[in-house]
Design a protein around this motif. Structure first.
Motif, short mmCIF file in Angstrom:
data_model
loop_
_atom_site.label_atom_id
_atom_site.label_comp_id
_atom_site.label_asym_id
_atom_site.label_seq_id
_atom_site.Cartn_x
_atom_site.Cartn_y
_atom_site.Cartn_z
N ASN A 138 1.04 -1.52 0.02
CA ASN A 138 -0.13 -0.10 0.23
C ASN A 138 0.73 1.16 -0.10
OD1 ASN A 138 -1.70 -2.03 2.15
ND2 ASN A 138 -3.68 -1.42 0.26
N ASP A 142 0.97 3.65 -3.67
CA ASP A 142 0.88 5.07 -2.85
C ASP A 142 1.75 6.32 -3.59
OD1 ASP A 142 0.69 7.40 -0.50
OD2 ASP A 142 -1.32 6.92 -0.88
N ALA A 171 -3.54 1.03 -3.86
CA ALA A 171 -3.14 1.58 -3.37
C ALA A 171 -3.03 2.69 -4.81
CB ALA A 171 -1.84 1.68 -2.70
N PRO B 221 -3.23 -1.40 9.30
CA PRO B 221 -1.81 0.23 9.40
C PRO B 221 -2.22 1.18 9.21
CG PRO B 221 -1.87 -1.86 7.67
CD PRO B 221 -3.44 -1.54 7.85
N ILE B 223 -1.16 3.91 7.78
CA ILE B 223 0.16 4.49 6.30
C ILE B 223 -0.80 4.79 5.06
CG2 ILE B 223 1.70 2.45 7.04
CD1 ILE B 223 0.37 0.50 5.08
N ALA B 224 -0.11 5.08 4.37
CA ALA B 224 -0.65 5.53 3.36
C ALA B 224 -1.26 4.68 2.62
CB ALA B 224 0.30 6.98 2.82
N GLY B 225 -2.17 4.96 1.52
CA GLY B 225 -2.40 3.87 0.17
C GLY B 225 -3.79 3.16 1.13
#
Lengths: 492, 997
Positions: A138, A142, A171, B221, B223-225
């Motif tokens: 991810n 991203d 992502a 998580p 986090i990004a994404g």
């Protein structure tokens, strides 16, 4: 504690090995050897002293508290990482798999992917084995997608199938859609089926914030199964925020089932905040059943806040039956801000079932603000199932608020009510203090209440700590026959 | 910024009251499942401090500066319509000595102020909702986590509650990696949440929980994404979260029920898949001895086992027990087992095998090193052994002291010089024995000076200390000499050191510097370093929209700056932070601000427009001047979009200072409008409003949300920034496009010169030239007559026939008027007029009737009180080409307040017939309509119009009449006021423009 010692040793060895690697002759660095420098042909790379980082890492691993351990380990590993990436990688390889490993793993790959994406992808491909670790994809995608979605797409070739790939696709698509929705959608739609579902779902979930109607249209032609349900539901939710009337029209067209029911509830609630009549018209279109019943409850929540008398009148006028009973029970909890009025309204309902449902609800709801009054009221009701349920319901809140007062009140109840009430609160009391609860139970005046309370308290204690409970029972001054009954599994 | 204590106190009082109103046992309701960390409300419990509110209970950790966990109860009755609080709150209820996280502490961190107990779960009352905005209920959440998957699960929980359930929820952070945001708040690796779903019923929810109760546990998580990842992808067990955090959940439940709930997996793995029931344990064994690992697992059918050491599968290690004998050092490592059956697999934890009784042994000896003088030298050794090894490096057989690396596996000698040249070895020891490595020689070769690092450019502000530094190495001793433009500096005592300091630097100190470094072996000169002493412009005031307040740059003598938004429904509120400005290359932060945009024409009516607004207020005796503004913007509309920037100076009406297109289709663009400086009056606020509206085209496709990010304002402050401001705000030109025929269609323009000094004015009547500009049916030979009272004081037909035609042409050019063709039949008068009222009459003269343009230009210099203050034009008004159009130009550098009127019915009182029954007055800036009125008494400022009319000497409009009027404050620039008839009505109208104070 000792088992962590070997990790410290292994890490030490790894760090030293990393330093040794760095000491091997290496080509002169252009940066470190400026033109004309006499040092140009020397091994000018300077291995760092990593002993402090090593010691910190070893110390962190030995901490028992998982939260403190992860914090200390993260700090130590980050420090090592900043000093010497290769040494950090070696240290990672000898960390035990688990949460600590995942912490270090993320730190390392997060740092690596920004400066060397291909190596990060190769390392991830080699090391990722768990769901927690797969989340690094991810982060990767991203970043990659923010830099350049097209390049990010090309890097998908380095991602293994499975959860890693799903994370990468999600992502990437999510970022891309926010930057260039048409391009992202077109790309997602042409993917092979295994990739298309997560990519398209992510794209549509993102798009639902912008254009829920388009999402509803696209999802029905492109997705299926859970992905379709999730996407449709979110899109209807978002549409409901801006145009509940349009969402209302869509609800009957959704696939029947839980998602449709929940969508109906969203719409009913949204409509009710603006126009109760429109909300009631909406649920009139729903087939009778739980969706309709629950939707009405959601409408009543808004309605009762704005116009309680009108809501009460409406429920009272509903056709007798389960729908009215459910509505009466729900509305009663909302009218209880004025207990006397709520009780009067409940008593005025035309059927016994609706009355009982409302009164039981009132007892519990009232008990959330005034448990003593609610319990006392319930204890005055004519004996029967409704009174019992109302009493035990109210009492459960009183125990939460003031266990001693509740306990003392039960001791004063008539025998029949006391038996029911004592049995209902004894487990709650025994959960925290079984010995005191059992002592109290034995003081109850009514023999049946005594037995019921002791049995209930003992059963809870036995569930929580069987050995201690048995010891108590063996020593307790209770009739043998009663003791034997308590020892029987059937009593528990 | 600290939340004002008084306000905090007020909030707390409100919340306390709410506590009484909401639920007297609310605090215990919120933690029915138990207290996972046995938190207590005593001040000494700094890492586990219990805060119990009617809305939630939490354990607060003063070390991580965030909650350990938050617990609350959610039912449909908790969700109402209170909306979301506009503010976050510093939690002043924390005990003395606790750090109170500020509402601004997350600014610029890239992390959201993530609610644990969500705002959306507490919306029955404002007080309930505000209670969720205490910073003790926040953790730093990655925006993708907070606004995406986490928000979706919050919504899921509310949806579950709406479906007739009580949901008992516990939430918190876990998996710290030691990182914090700048303010010291710890960043968690995961956010977790456990939701226990209990169908509504009588009595407490906890009393109705059984082993069959539904439990959803997620661990996401941070986090990004992960924004659009379904929360279902992060399902775990409450037991796993217990392992991660060390907490114990469900302590208020019977043990058997708690055990069952801890193992529940939402959506469930197939029944019968392997499950580890007893994990292997770590082992320690002596060399030559044996060690046994074992695992117990359950699952359907035949289970298979595979043991691994350090991720390498061990052959023949395929049973539930692994026994290793004749242990050697090579057997040390981490062991785990994977258990499989046809339904799935389960992996055990990895546990270590430690081999003891191993004396130190050298794996890799240190090797000889040769370094140049002044550089560093490192020797390293790799050794094995158990228990723990210690190191002691020696130089020529003598233990080194004073070097912290001398007792580690790697020895580093910095700034090596000839005296350091020697043989080095290391003695390695543990409780079993000791070993000494072979010696390694260090050779230090003499070296001339060389530059290791140096900057090439240094910028410093006047008055500050400018510092230039060069790092060099070489055989000691090194001597230094700084030079400027090749000339050695002698007056500065630091000029013979490696760092040159120039205190109180001035622009005269700017120049090229270098450093000559010398030792016995030679000399070297650094590359030139450019020192630039220059005024560094103040940083712009910058909003990155992680908060509503400026992120940086607000000068100390300016206050305000909080951005509010008003949406399409007329709701004004402090903005809230929202999503990442993805796709916008100029983005600096992780949030941006959004607002629903107006559908239809932009206007200033309440509920009629959407804008962002902020107010800047200079301190006492100070003014501020805003010279620039920029912002990133994005509109979701598919049709054309536009923005309009207004400034409200003090109590003046909003002035349009800039406008332009806004990208649609969700494309981010950077917009930097140009406008003349907006200067406040002393200690007077200036408010800026940035509107989003539909542009030209199909309004039906313009329903939009629009967002802004990275709003930046260039401003300076000081005293007397606008000396002479009053004279600098004035009308410099008035003009009207009219249609003439025979009387009474003769167009008459009136104007007034205020003050006590004569004024040079240019009056023009354009006809033929309009035709050349594309206006059809223009006057062929307009006649221009200038009256004072009833006397004609000048007349002209054909400007080139005037004696001062050259001056007329020059005046037209200097005032920006379009040029008349040489010899054309357009008319003009250039004359100096005493203060007073005048009328200029334009008629068809000897030519044909048609459309003409009458203009009045003020050509004199700006002088306070000496202004062209009014223009009125009486003419026929119709539709299309017959629209009566008046132009006006606001000169100078400051906005000007004007009254504009369109009289129709009111003219009947002057015995005029055929008047326009329902005039509509529209003011345009360029092609953009900025104000419209059709009936002055319907305007929100009707009273002000009435007063202003009286003040300027304009005749009064009858109450409720259909005459139109508006008071507007206009930025310098050109505008047109157009008069048309409502519907298809036509007739005689009078358009007037008055300067207002």
């Amino acid at each position: 504690m000792k088992r962590r010692g070997i990790f410290a040793l292994l890490i030490a060895a790894a760090l030293v090995a990393a330093a040794a690697l760095l000491l091997r002759p290496s080509p002169p660095s252009a940066v470190l050897s400026p033109p004309g420098s006499a040092a140009g042909s020397m091994a000018v790379v300077r291995p760092a002293d990593l002993s402090a980082e090593h010691a910190a890492l070893a110390a962190a691993i030995q901490l028992a508290d998982p939260r403190a351990r992860s914090r200390a380990l993260g700090q130590a590993f980050q420090a090592l990482l900043e000093r010497d990436f290769e040494a950090a990688l070696l240290a990672l390889r000898v960390l035990p798999r688990g949460a600590d490993y995942d912490t270090a793993f993320f730190l390392l790959l997060d740092a690596l992917h920004r400066r060397d994406p291909d190596r990060a992808l190769a390392l991830a491909r080699e090391r990722v084995t768990t769901r927690e670790q797969a989340a690094i994809y991810n982060v990767f995608f991203d970043t990659f997608a923010r830099e350049n979605p097209v390049t990010a797409v090309s890097r998908l070739a380095l991602v293994p199938a499975g959860l890693a790939r799903e994370n990468a696709l999600r992502a990437l698509t999510s970022v891309w859609l926010r930057a260039d929705a048409p391009a992202a959608l077109a790309w997602a739609q042409q993917l092979p089926p295994v990739d298309r579902t997560p990519a398209l779902e992510s794209a549509l979930l993102e798009l639902a914030h912008i254009d829920p109607l388009q999402v509803i249209e696209l999802a029905q032609t492109s997705l299926s199964g859970p992905a379709l349900e999730r996407t449709l539901f979110l899109a209807v939710q978002k549409l409901t925020l801006t145009d509940p009337a349009a969402a209302a029209a869509l609800v009957p067209l959704l696939p029947a089932g839980d998602m449709q029911t929940r969508a109906a509830l969203e719409v009913a609630r949204a409509l009710a905040t603006k126009n109760t009549a429109a909300a009631l018209d909406f649920i009139a279109q729903l087939p009778p059943g739980s969706a309709s019943t629950l939707a009405l409850n959601n409408i009543l929540t808004s309605w009762a806040a704005a116009a309680p008398a009108a809501a009460a009148q409406y429920v009272a006028a509903l056709l007798p039956g389960p729908a009215q009973d459910a509505a009466a029970a729900h509305l009663a909890t909302l009218l209880v801000l004025e207990p006397a009025n709520a009780l009067a309204w409940a008593q005025s309902l035309s059927t016994a079932a609706a009355r009982e449902a409302a009164l039981v609800s009132i007892a519990s709801a009232w008990a959330q603000t005034d448990p003593a009054s609610a319990t006392r009221w319930a204890s005055t009701q004519p004996a029967g199932a409704t009174a019992t349920t109302a009493l035990t319901g109210a009492l459960s809140y009183w125990v939460l608020a003031d266990a001693v007062a509740a306990r003392d009140f039960v001791a004063l109840l008539p025998a029949a009510a006391q038996t029911v009430a004592a049995a209902s609160i004894a487990p709650q009391l025994a959960q925290r203090d079984p010995v005191a609860t059992l002592a109290w139970a034995q003081t109850l005046a009514a023999p049946a209440a005594r037995e019921a309370a002791v049995a209930a308290a003992y059963a809870r204690w036995f569930d929580n700590a069987a050995a201690a409970a048995r010891i108590w029972l063996d020593a307790a001054h209770l009739p043998i026959e009663f003791k034997n009954r308590l020892r029987s599994p059937a009593a528990r | 910024m600290t939340f004002p204590r008084r306000l905090v106190w007020c909030v707390l009082v409100v919340l306390q009251f709410a506590a009484a109103a909401r639920a007297t046992i609310g605090t215990t309701l919120q933690s029915q499942l138990g207290n996972p960390s046995s938190a207590t409300a005593v001040a000494t419990a700094t890492t586990n401090y219990l805060i119990a509110r009617p809305q939630y209970a939490l354990s607060y950790n003063n070390t991580t500066r965030e909650p350990n966990w938050v617990s609350w109860n959610l039912t449909t009755a908790d969700v109402g319509t209170s909306g979301r609080s506009a503010n976050f709150f510093q939690d002043t209820t924390l005990p003395a000595g606790f750090y109170q996280v500020l509402t601004t502490d997350y600014s610029g961190s890239g992390y959201d102020r993530g609610h644990m107990c969500p705002s959306g779960d507490r919306t029955i009352t404002d007080a309930d909702n505000e209670a969720t905005f205490f910073m003790t209920n926040m953790i730093p959440q990655a925006p993708d986590n907070n606004q995406g998957v986490w928000a979706n699960f919050e919504s899921e929980c509310r949806s579950i509650a709406a479906a007739g359930n009580e949901v008992l929820i516990i939430s918190g952070p876990s998996g710290y990696a030691g990182a914090t945001i700048a303010s010291g708040v710890a960043i968690a690796g995961y956010t977790w949440k456990i939701a226990v779903v209990v169908p509504v019923g009588s009595g407490t929810a906890v009393s109705r929980i059984t082993s069959a109760t539904r439990v959803i546990a997620i661990k996401i998580p941070n986090i990004a994404g992960v924004r659009s990842t379904p929360w279902q992808n992060y399902i775990t067990t409450a037991g796993q979260i217990e392992t991660d955090t060390g907490y114990t959940f469900f302590t208020e439940l019977p043990a058997s029920v708690a055990t069952a709930l801890r193992a529940k997996i939402e959506g469930a793995a197939p029944v019968g898949s392997p499950s580890i029931t007893t994990q292997p344990a770590a082992q320690t064994a002596a060399v030559g001895g044996s060690a046994t690992f074992s695992v117990t697992a359950s699952g359907d059918a035949t289970l298979t086992y595979q043991w691994s050491r350090d991720d390498v599968a061990l052959p023949s290690a395929q049973s539930a027990t692994l026994t290793l004998s004749s242990l050697t050092a090579a057997d040390a490592g981490n062991y785990f087992v994977i258990v499989k059956n046809s339904l799935g697999s389960a992996s055990s934890v990895a546990v270590s095998l430690t081999i003891t009784g191993l004396p130190p042994a050298i794996v890799t000896s240190p090797t000889a090193r040769t370094v140049t003088a002044g550089s560093s030298a490192t020797f390293a050794v790799v050794a094995s052994g158990s228990p723990t090894l210690t190191y002691q490096w020696r130089k020529a057989g003598v233990a080194l002291t004073g070097n912290t690396t001398a007792t580690t596996a790697a020895l580093t000698l910095t700034n090596a010089q000839a005296a350091d040249a020697a043989n080095y070895d290391v003695v390695i020891t543990n409780s079993i024995g000791s070993v000494t490595s072979a010696a390694a020689a260090l050779t230090v070769t003499p070296a001339a000076p060389s530059v290791t690092s140096a900057l090439t450019t240094q910028i410093s502000a006047p008055g500050a200390t400018a510092t230039l530094t060069v790092v060099a190495s070489g055989t000691a001793p090194l001597t230094y000499q700084w030079r400027k433009a090749g000339v050695a500096l002698t007056a500065n005592t630091s000029a013979t050191t490696a760092t040159l300091s120039i205190p109180g630097a001035t622009t005269a100190d700017s120049g090229s510097y270098d450093l000559v470094i010398t030792n016995a072996l030679g000399s070297t000169t650094s590359a030139a370093i450019t020192l630039n002493i220059t005024v560094i412009p103040p940083d712009p005031v910058l909003w990155d929209f992680t908060t509503a307040t400026p992120k940086s740059g607000l000068p100390a003598d300016v206050s305000g700056g909080t951005v509010v938004q008003r949406n399409n429904f007329g709701t004004t509120q402090t903005l809230t932070t929202v999503s990442v400005a993805s796709g916008y290359t100029g983005v600096s932060g992780t949030s941006n601000a959004g607002a629903a945009s107006r559908v239809g024409s932009l206007n200033l009516a309440e509920g009629g427009s959407a804008f962002f607004e902020f107010t800047l207020t200079p301190a006492a005796a100070r003014q501020l001047s805003v010279t620039g503004l920029s912002f990133g913007a994005r509109s979701t509309a598919t049709g054309p979009q536009a923005y309009a920037l207004f400034a409200v100076n003090g109590t003046a009406e909003p002035a349009l200072i800039a406008s332009g297109p806004l990208a649609n289709n969700s494309v981010w663009t950077r917009i930097t409008p140009t406008f003349l400086p907006v200067v406040s009056d002393t200690a007077t606020s200036v408010t800026f409003r940035l509107y989003g509206c539909n542009g030209a085209g199909n309004a039906g496709v313009n329903t939009a949300n629009w967002r802004i990010d990275d709003l930046a304002v260039q401003l300076t402050t000081g005293t007397a920034l606008i000396a002479g401001a009053t004279k600098d705000r004035r009308l410099t030109n008035l003009s009207s496009r009219v249609r003439t025929a025979n009387a009474p269609d003769v167009a008459i323009a009136g104007f007034t010169i205020a003050g006590n000094a004569s004024k040079l004015v240019l009056i023009r009547a354009a006809g033929p030239t309009l035709g050349a500009l594309g206006v059809s049916g223009s006057l062929s030979a307009p006649k221009l007559e200038l009256f004072r009272g009833s006397s004609v004081i000048e007349t002209n037909t054909g400007w080139s026939t005037a004696a001062n035609s050259a001056a007329i042409a020059a005046a037209a050019s200097s005032s920006g008027a379009f040029a008349f063709a040489a010899g054309s039949a357009d008319s003009a008068i250039l004359t100096t007029l005493a203060p007073g009222g005048y009328t200029a009459q334009i008629s068809s003269g000897m030519g044909s009737a048609g459309v003409g343009l009458i203009e009045v230009y003020d050509l004199s210099a700006a002088t306070a009180g000496q202004n062209l203050v009014n223009l009125s034009t009486r003419a026929f008004a119709g539709t299309g080409n017959e629209t009566l159009i008046s132009g006006l130009i606001i000169g100078g550098t400051l906005p000007k307040r004007v009254l504009i009127r369109a009289a129709g019915p009111a003219l009947a009182a002057f015995n005029l017939t055929g008047v326009l029954a329902r005039p509509q007055l529209t003011l345009f800036s360029g092609n953009t309509p900025v104000f419209v009125n059709a009936g002055w008494s319907t305007s929100t400022d009707a009273a002000a119009i009435s007063t202003a009319s009286a003040q300027t000497g304009a005749f009064a409009f009858a109450a409720g009449s259909a005459d139109a009027a508006m008071i507007v404050t206009l930025a310098p620039g050109a505008y047109t006021a157009q008069v048309t008839g409502v519907g298809t009505t036509t007739g005689l109208a009078l358009v007037e423009v008055y300067e207002l104070p």
